[in-house]
Design an enzyme around this catalytic site. Structure first.
Site, PDB file in Angstrom:
ATOM      1  N   VAL A 197      -8.838   0.109   4.742  1.00 36.41           N
ATOM      2  CA  VAL A 197      -9.132   0.088   6.053  1.00 36.41           C
ATOM      3  C   VAL A 197      -7.981   0.114   6.883  1.00 36.41           C
ATOM      4  CG1 VAL A 197     -10.534  -0.594   8.090  1.00 36.41           C
ATOM      5  CG2 VAL A 197     -11.458  -0.552   6.020  1.00 36.41           C
ATOM      6  N   ASP A 219       0.857  -1.270  -0.088  1.00 39.04           N
ATOM      7  CA  ASP A 219       0.046   0.130  -0.027  1.00 39.04           C
ATOM      8  C   ASP A 219       0.743   1.178   0.056  1.00 39.04           C
ATOM      9  OD1 ASP A 219      -2.568   1.278   0.105  1.00 39.04           O
ATOM     10  OD2 ASP A 219      -2.379   1.386   2.340  1.00 39.04           O
ATOM     11  N   THR A 269      -7.091   2.664  10.166  1.00 42.84           N
ATOM     12  CA  THR A 269      -7.065   3.156  11.348  1.00 42.84           C
ATOM     13  C   THR A 269      -7.830   2.238  12.486  1.00 42.84           C
ATOM     14  OG1 THR A 269      -6.594   5.163  10.549  1.00 42.84           O
ATOM     15  CG2 THR A 269      -7.414   5.388  12.620  1.00 42.84           C
ATOM     16  N   ALA A 278     -11.032   4.938   4.810  1.00 46.55           N
ATOM     17  CA  ALA A 278     -12.382   4.783   5.113  1.00 46.55           C
ATOM     18  C   ALA A 278     -13.191   4.622   6.600  1.00 46.55           C
ATOM     19  CB  ALA A 278     -12.676   3.204   4.580  1.00 46.55           C
TER      20      ALA A 278
HETATM   21  P1  13P Z   1      -7.610   4.887   7.313  1.00 45.16           P
HETATM   22  O1  13P Z   1      -6.585   4.907   8.078  1.00 45.16           O
HETATM   23  O2  13P Z   1      -8.763   6.056   7.435  1.00 45.16           O
HETATM   24  O3  13P Z   1      -8.770   3.460   7.519  1.00 45.16           O
HETATM   25  O4  13P Z   1      -7.219   4.739   5.802  1.00 45.16           O
HETATM   26  C1  13P Z   1      -6.589   3.726   5.270  1.00 45.16           C
HETATM   27  C2  13P Z   1      -6.117   3.836   3.968  1.00 45.16           C
HETATM   28  O5  13P Z   1      -6.737   4.420   3.046  1.00 45.16           O
HETATM   29  C3  13P Z   1      -4.954   2.843   3.705  1.00 45.16           C
HETATM   30  O6  13P Z   1      -4.559   2.956   2.297  1.00 45.16           O
END
Ligand code: 13P
Length: 298
Positions: free
Chosen positions: A238, A84, A240, A217
């Site tokens: 997702v 990612d 956080t 998200a």
């Molecule tokens: P959040 O941390 O808001 O869930 O976003 C995660 C994300 O987009 C990782 O690429």
């Protein structure tokens, strides 16, 4: 390709055809990966397990491939392991060499022309191993990282909504397999805009053929998420939510133990919470009982 790891194309193709989205959850260790996959296997759901720049140093790329492959084999599920938000082409190259079936190159903080050039070169590289590539156009901000800089530019806090025409051009000239867009979310603990820009998403979906990705998200109202899935979002990231489950569990364990807790007991508890987070997202995204869409094609 390292069986049983699969690409974004294998996971998102059926989702696009059937109109649901697949959750992409950030792992940071074997325990997170295990909780994510256990929940997906229980719900018969396709799943994407992601490793981000903050998580990569925990185990490194080759160990991550081994851990995720072993777990996926044990759960008898195909899993898309995805790098990612890499802002470093050398890291992407290392991930592909280690056996990652999917990567994101993120030059979205840079000028569009540079984003196009670098993304195109990564797509060419990835084609050699059969891996898939996600990139981002527009910019989904990182609100709590305003002072952090990486090796090719600052991580900025403010989001830029995606221009539909720019998204169409970007997808066309780069050949990416999935496209992350900015429609009002933000990474981390900031909720972003109160309402997502549904019209913008609908217009992008009309112009862009590849599956669209929603970053940031965590904290979004499930009804808004269901609506963006109806409008064409096929991958929902997702991170956080899982980090928060860890922090809350550890804080509670510390409090209950008056400043001390037994690590293994706390980890067992946090794995249950991680799995609960994943179950909730699978239900919102409508990917439960869709595993057969992938396994029937393998
Ligand atoms: P959040 O941390 O808001 O869930 O976003 C995660 C994300 O987009 C990782 O690429």
């Amino acid at each position: 390709m390292n069986e049983p790891l699969v690409t974004l194309r294998e996971v998102l193709g059926p989702a696009d055809a059937q109109g649901y989205a697949v959750g992409a959850f950030t792992m940071c260790n074997a325990e997170t990966a295990d909780a994510i996959m256990a929940a997906a296997a229980e719900d018969n759901s396709p799943v994407i397990v992601m490793l981000g720049p903050k998580e990569e140093p925990v185990f490194g790329l080759p160990n991550t491939v081994q851990i995720v492959s072993t777990l996926a084999r044990n759960y008898h599920i195909p899993v898309c392991l995805h790098l990612d938000h890499s802002r470093d082409p050398a890291q992407v190259q290392a991930a592909l060499a280690a056996g990652f079936p999917s990567v994101m190159i993120d030059y979205s903080a840079r000028p569009d022309e540079e984003n196009i050039q670098v993304t195109r070169s990564i797509v060419e590289l990835a084609r050699k191993t059969g891996a898939t590539v996600e990139a981002e156009i527009g910019y989904v901000g990182f609100p709590e990282a305003t002072t952090e800089a990486d090796n090719n530019g600052s991580i900025r806090s403010e989001s830029h909504l995606t221009d539909p025409a720019a998204a169409e051009h970007f997808a066309h000239v780069t050949g990416v397999d999935a496209l992350a867009i900015s429609i009002g979310t933000a990474h981390g603990r900031s909720p972003g805009l109160p309402m997502l820009d549904f019209d913008r998403l609908a217009e992008i979906h009309r112009r862009v053929a590849v599956p669209l990705v929603l970053h940031g998200a965590t904290g979004r109202d499930p009804d808004q998420v269901r609506q963006v899935v109806q409008l064409g979002i096929r991958k929902v990231n997702v991170a956080t939510d899982l980090a928060r489950a860890f922090a809350d569990t550890m804080a509670e364990a510390l409090e209950a133990g008056e400043g001390f807790f037994w690590h293994a007991e706390a980890l067992v508890r946090v794995k249950q919470r991680w799995a609960a987070v994943v179950h909730r997202w699978i239900e919102t995204l409508g990917s439960n009982d869709r595993l057969v869409d992938i396994t029937s094609r393998l």
